[in-house]
Design a protein around this motif. Structure first.
Motif, PDB file in Angstrom:
ATOM      1  N   GLN A   2       0.848  -1.196   0.000  1.00  0.00           N
ATOM      2  CA  GLN A   2       0.000   0.000   0.000  1.00  0.00           C
ATOM      3  C   GLN A   2       0.879   1.238   0.000  1.00  0.00           C
ATOM      4  N   MET A   3       0.811   1.974  -1.100  1.00  0.00           N
ATOM      5  CA  MET A   3       1.562   3.221  -1.215  1.00  0.00           C
ATOM      6  C   MET A   3       0.642   4.259  -1.839  1.00  0.00           C
ATOM      7  N   PRO A   4       0.927   5.529  -1.612  1.00  0.00           N
ATOM      8  CA  PRO A   4       0.114   6.560  -2.255  1.00  0.00           C
ATOM      9  C   PRO A   4       0.382   6.569  -3.762  1.00  0.00           C
ATOM     10  N   VAL A   5      -0.562   6.995  -4.521  1.00  0.00           N
ATOM     11  CA  VAL A   5      -0.509   7.160  -5.974  1.00  0.00           C
ATOM     12  C   VAL A   5      -0.551   5.817  -6.716  1.00  0.00           C
ATOM     13  N   MET A   6       0.404   4.919  -6.444  1.00  0.00           N
ATOM     14  CA  MET A   6       0.469   3.640  -7.137  1.00  0.00           C
ATOM     15  C   MET A   6       0.856   2.569  -6.122  1.00  0.00           C
ATOM     16  N   ASP A   7       0.161   1.439  -6.132  1.00  0.00           N
ATOM     17  CA  ASP A   7       0.497   0.402  -5.154  1.00  0.00           C
ATOM     18  C   ASP A   7       1.797  -0.317  -5.530  1.00  0.00           C
ATOM     19  N   GLY A   8       2.333  -1.053  -4.595  1.00  0.00           N
ATOM     20  CA  GLY A   8       3.611  -1.728  -4.786  1.00  0.00           C
ATOM     21  C   GLY A   8       3.588  -2.794  -5.858  1.00  0.00           C
ATOM     22  N   ILE A   9       2.443  -3.425  -6.048  1.00  0.00           N
ATOM     23  CA  ILE A   9       2.341  -4.456  -7.085  1.00  0.00           C
ATOM     24  C   ILE A   9       2.462  -3.818  -8.466  1.00  0.00           C
ATOM     25  N   GLU A  10       1.762  -2.730  -8.692  1.00  0.00           N
ATOM     26  CA  GLU A  10       1.873  -2.034  -9.977  1.00  0.00           C
ATOM     27  C   GLU A  10       3.268  -1.439 -10.158  1.00  0.00           C
ATOM     28  N   VAL A  26      13.044  -7.116  -5.967  1.00  0.00           N
ATOM     29  CA  VAL A  26      12.012  -6.420  -5.205  1.00  0.00           C
ATOM     30  C   VAL A  26      11.547  -7.324  -4.069  1.00  0.00           C
ATOM     31  N   ILE A  27      11.545  -6.789  -2.865  1.00  0.00           N
ATOM     32  CA  ILE A  27      11.006  -7.485  -1.701  1.00  0.00           C
ATOM     33  C   ILE A  27       9.832  -6.650  -1.208  1.00  0.00           C
ATOM     34  N   MET A  28       8.670  -7.240  -1.168  1.00  0.00           N
ATOM     35  CA  MET A  28       7.484  -6.539  -0.679  1.00  0.00           C
ATOM     36  C   MET A  28       7.498  -6.546   0.849  1.00  0.00           C
ATOM     37  N   ILE A  29       7.217  -5.411   1.433  1.00  0.00           N
ATOM     38  CA  ILE A  29       7.089  -5.287   2.885  1.00  0.00           C
ATOM     39  C   ILE A  29       5.724  -4.677   3.145  1.00  0.00           C
ATOM     40  N   THR A  30       4.866  -5.424   3.828  1.00  0.00           N
ATOM     41  CA  THR A  30       3.481  -4.987   3.984  1.00  0.00           C
ATOM     42  C   THR A  30       2.840  -5.601   5.217  1.00  0.00           C
ATOM     43  N   GLY A  31       1.743  -5.021   5.618  1.00  0.00           N
ATOM     44  CA  GLY A  31       0.946  -5.579   6.700  1.00  0.00           C
ATOM     45  C   GLY A  31      -0.106  -6.545   6.174  1.00  0.00           C
ATOM     46  N   GLN A  32      -0.206  -6.643   4.857  1.00  0.00           N
ATOM     47  CA  GLN A  32      -1.188  -7.533   4.230  1.00  0.00           C
ATOM     48  C   GLN A  32      -0.550  -8.895   3.958  1.00  0.00           C
ATOM     49  N   SER A  33      -1.143  -9.940   4.508  1.00  0.00           N
ATOM     50  CA  SER A  33      -0.552 -11.263   4.328  1.00  0.00           C
ATOM     51  C   SER A  33      -1.483 -12.228   3.599  1.00  0.00           C
ATOM     52  N   GLY A  34      -2.520 -11.691   2.979  1.00  0.00           N
ATOM     53  CA  GLY A  34      -3.462 -12.547   2.264  1.00  0.00           C
ATOM     54  C   GLY A  34      -2.811 -13.271   1.099  1.00  0.00           C
ATOM     55  N   LYS A  35      -3.293 -14.476   0.821  1.00  0.00           N
ATOM     56  CA  LYS A  35      -2.719 -15.279  -0.263  1.00  0.00           C
ATOM     57  C   LYS A  35      -2.749 -14.544  -1.593  1.00  0.00           C
ATOM     58  N   ASN A  36      -3.816 -13.807  -1.854  1.00  0.00           N
ATOM     59  CA  ASN A  36      -3.924 -13.079  -3.110  1.00  0.00           C
ATOM     60  C   ASN A  36      -2.845 -12.002  -3.224  1.00  0.00           C
ATOM     61  N   THR A  37      -2.587 -11.292  -2.150  1.00  0.00           N
ATOM     62  CA  THR A  37      -1.561 -10.247  -2.161  1.00  0.00           C
ATOM     63  C   THR A  37      -0.184 -10.851  -2.407  1.00  0.00           C
ATOM     64  N   ALA A  39       0.478 -13.797  -3.849  1.00  0.00           N
ATOM     65  CA  ALA A  39       0.508 -14.354  -5.200  1.00  0.00           C
ATOM     66  C   ALA A  39       0.658 -13.263  -6.258  1.00  0.00           C
ATOM     67  N   GLU A  40      -0.072 -12.170  -6.124  1.00  0.00           N
ATOM     68  CA  GLU A  40       0.023 -11.069  -7.083  1.00  0.00           C
ATOM     69  C   GLU A  40       1.398 -10.409  -7.043  1.00  0.00           C
ATOM     70  N   SER A  41       1.975 -10.317  -5.855  1.00  0.00           N
ATOM     71  CA  SER A  41       3.316  -9.729  -5.718  1.00  0.00           C
ATOM     72  C   SER A  41       4.356 -10.575  -6.439  1.00  0.00           C
ATOM     73  N   ILE A  42       4.299 -11.879  -6.227  1.00  0.00           N
ATOM     74  CA  ILE A  42       5.251 -12.783  -6.870  1.00  0.00           C
ATOM     75  C   ILE A  42       5.027 -12.784  -8.385  1.00  0.00           C
ATOM     76  N   ALA A  46       8.126  -9.791  -7.716  1.00  0.00           N
ATOM     77  CA  ALA A  46       8.811  -9.697  -6.417  1.00  0.00           C
ATOM     78  C   ALA A  46       9.525 -11.015  -6.121  1.00  0.00           C
ATOM     79  N   VAL A  47      10.695 -10.923  -5.509  1.00  0.00           N
ATOM     80  CA  VAL A  47      11.464 -12.125  -5.167  1.00  0.00           C
ATOM     81  C   VAL A  47      11.293 -12.519  -3.711  1.00  0.00           C
ATOM     82  N   GLY A  48      10.657 -11.653  -2.932  1.00  0.00           N
ATOM     83  CA  GLY A  48      10.458 -11.938  -1.523  1.00  0.00           C
ATOM     84  C   GLY A  48       9.273 -11.171  -0.971  1.00  0.00           C
ATOM     85  N   PHE A  49       8.867 -11.577   0.211  1.00  0.00           N
ATOM     86  CA  PHE A  49       7.684 -10.986   0.836  1.00  0.00           C
ATOM     87  C   PHE A  49       7.886 -11.024   2.344  1.00  0.00           C
TER      88      PHE A  49
END
Length: 70
Positions: A2-10, A26-37, A39-42, A46-49
């Motif tokens: 979750q970032m302003p303007v554009m999210d980390g996945i985009e 890219v390593i995602m760092i987030t408070g969201q741990s849902g499977k969809n988040t 999966a979409e990151s990878i 992204a190489v890590g979460f």
């Protein structure tokens, strides 16, 4: 994720689409741990979460792992 303007996945998708930047890990760092988040990151490249709150050693391990792939 979750970032302003554009999210980390985009942001990751755009980074990976740019030839001169695609090799940056890219390593995602987030408070969201849902499977969809995760999966979409990878899928975006992204190489890590890491889920917040995180232990410092966990983040350091993910960064080391990502840098080995360079």
């Amino acid at each position: 994720v979750q970032m302003p303007v554009m999210d980390g996945i985009e942001t990751t998708r755009r980074l990976k689409a740019a030839p001169g930047l695609a090799g940056i890990p890219v390593i995602m760092i987030t408070g969201q741990s849902g499977k969809n988040t995760v999966a979409e990151s990878i899928k975006a490249g992204a190489v890590g979460f890491v889920v917040k709150p995180f232990v410092r050693d966990t983040l350091v391990a993910r960064v080391r792992q990502a840098l080995r792939g360079i």
